[in-house]
Design a protein around this motif. Structure first.
Motif, PDB file in Angstrom:
ATOM      1  N   LYS A   1       0.835  -1.214   0.000  1.00 16.10           N
ATOM      2  CA  LYS A   1       0.000   0.000   0.000  1.00 16.10           C
ATOM      3  C   LYS A   1       0.865   1.257   0.000  1.00 16.10           C
ATOM      4  O   LYS A   1       0.572   2.214  -0.735  1.00 16.10           O
ATOM      5  CB  LYS A   1      -0.943   0.012   1.205  1.00 16.10           C
ATOM      6  CG  LYS A   1      -2.024  -1.036   1.151  1.00 16.10           C
ATOM      7  CD  LYS A   1      -3.021  -0.915   2.294  1.00 16.10           C
ATOM      8  CE  LYS A   1      -2.343  -0.981   3.632  1.00 16.10           C
ATOM      9  NZ  LYS A   1      -3.267  -0.905   4.761  1.00 16.10           N
ATOM     10  N   ASP A   2       1.925   1.261   0.799  1.00 19.64           N
ATOM     11  CA  ASP A   2       2.836   2.412   0.831  1.00 19.64           C
ATOM     12  C   ASP A   2       3.481   2.647  -0.539  1.00 19.64           C
ATOM     13  O   ASP A   2       3.613   3.786  -0.985  1.00 19.64           O
ATOM     14  CB  ASP A   2       3.918   2.228   1.897  1.00 19.64           C
ATOM     15  CG  ASP A   2       3.387   2.357   3.318  1.00 19.64           C
ATOM     16  OD1 ASP A   2       2.229   2.808   3.509  1.00 19.64           O
ATOM     17  OD2 ASP A   2       4.128   1.976   4.252  1.00 19.64           O
ATOM     18  N   ALA A   3       3.874   1.582  -1.196  1.00 15.15           N
ATOM     19  CA  ALA A   3       4.482   1.702  -2.527  1.00 15.15           C
ATOM     20  C   ALA A   3       3.478   2.242  -3.543  1.00 15.15           C
ATOM     21  O   ALA A   3       3.820   3.096  -4.371  1.00 15.15           O
ATOM     22  CB  ALA A   3       5.031   0.350  -2.979  1.00 15.15           C
ATOM     23  N   LEU A   4       2.241   1.756  -3.493  1.00 12.16           N
ATOM     24  CA  LEU A   4       1.210   2.258  -4.397  1.00 12.16           C
ATOM     25  C   LEU A   4       0.945   3.740  -4.143  1.00 12.16           C
ATOM     26  O   LEU A   4       0.844   4.531  -5.089  1.00 12.16           O
ATOM     27  CB  LEU A   4      -0.080   1.450  -4.240  1.00 12.16           C
ATOM     28  CG  LEU A   4      -0.031   0.000  -4.715  1.00 12.16           C
ATOM     29  CD1 LEU A   4      -1.289  -0.744  -4.281  1.00 12.16           C
ATOM     30  CD2 LEU A   4       0.142  -0.082  -6.222  1.00 12.16           C
ATOM     31  N   ASN A   5       0.846   4.105  -2.877  1.00  8.97           N
ATOM     32  CA  ASN A   5       0.636   5.524  -2.537  1.00  8.97           C
ATOM     33  C   ASN A   5       1.799   6.386  -3.001  1.00  8.97           C
ATOM     34  O   ASN A   5       1.589   7.479  -3.548  1.00  8.97           O
ATOM     35  CB  ASN A   5       0.422   5.689  -1.027  1.00  8.97           C
ATOM     36  CG  ASN A   5      -0.969   5.294  -0.595  1.00  8.97           C
ATOM     37  OD1 ASN A   5      -1.941   5.508  -1.303  1.00  8.97           O
ATOM     38  ND2 ASN A   5      -1.065   4.701   0.581  1.00  8.97           N
ATOM     39  N   LYS A   6       3.018   5.903  -2.802  1.00 10.29           N
ATOM     40  CA  LYS A   6       4.209   6.660  -3.211  1.00 10.29           C
ATOM     41  C   LYS A   6       4.207   6.905  -4.718  1.00 10.29           C
ATOM     42  O   LYS A   6       4.653   7.943  -5.184  1.00 10.29           O
ATOM     43  CB  LYS A   6       5.473   5.896  -2.803  1.00 10.29           C
ATOM     44  CG  LYS A   6       6.757   6.608  -3.128  1.00 10.29           C
ATOM     45  CD  LYS A   6       7.952   5.795  -2.708  1.00 10.29           C
ATOM     46  CE  LYS A   6       9.225   6.466  -3.186  1.00 10.29           C
ATOM     47  NZ  LYS A   6      10.375   5.592  -3.045  1.00 10.29           N
TER      48      LYS A   6
END
Length: 92
Positions: free
Chosen positions: A19-24
């Motif tokens: 999720k953090d990677a997608l948000n980034k």
């Protein structure tokens, strides 16, 4: 644009990493906790035969960590490619 849905669990550390990677990368998605969507999760696990989170649903595809992508960067590449194809097909 087709919605990306990510099935997760609160205790899943790798779910947070994805999720953090997608948000980034500014990739919008809808998170669904599997305990809040048990019928949908059962359907997915019956279809994929893999009760693994995170599982990403995009169009008619299910991408499962470890089976379909070894790390978030590969998942993002796959999703971007599919979105590019979708955009080009919609222009025709």
């Amino acid at each position: 644009m087709t919605k990306i849905i990510i099935y997760t669990q609160l205790t899943c550390h790798y779910c947070k990493v994805v999720k953090d990677a997608l948000n980034k990368d500014n990739i919008e998605f809808e998170e669904r906790l599997i305990n809040e969507h048990p019928l949908a999760w059962k359907k997915i696990t019956n279809l994929t035969n893999m009760p693994t989170t995170p599982t990403i649903h995009y169009k008619d595809n299910y991408f499962i960590a470890g089976r379909d992508f070894p790390n978030p960067d590969i998942l993002i590449s796959i999703l971007k490619l599919l979105r590019t194809i979708e955009t080009k097909l919609n222009k025709e």
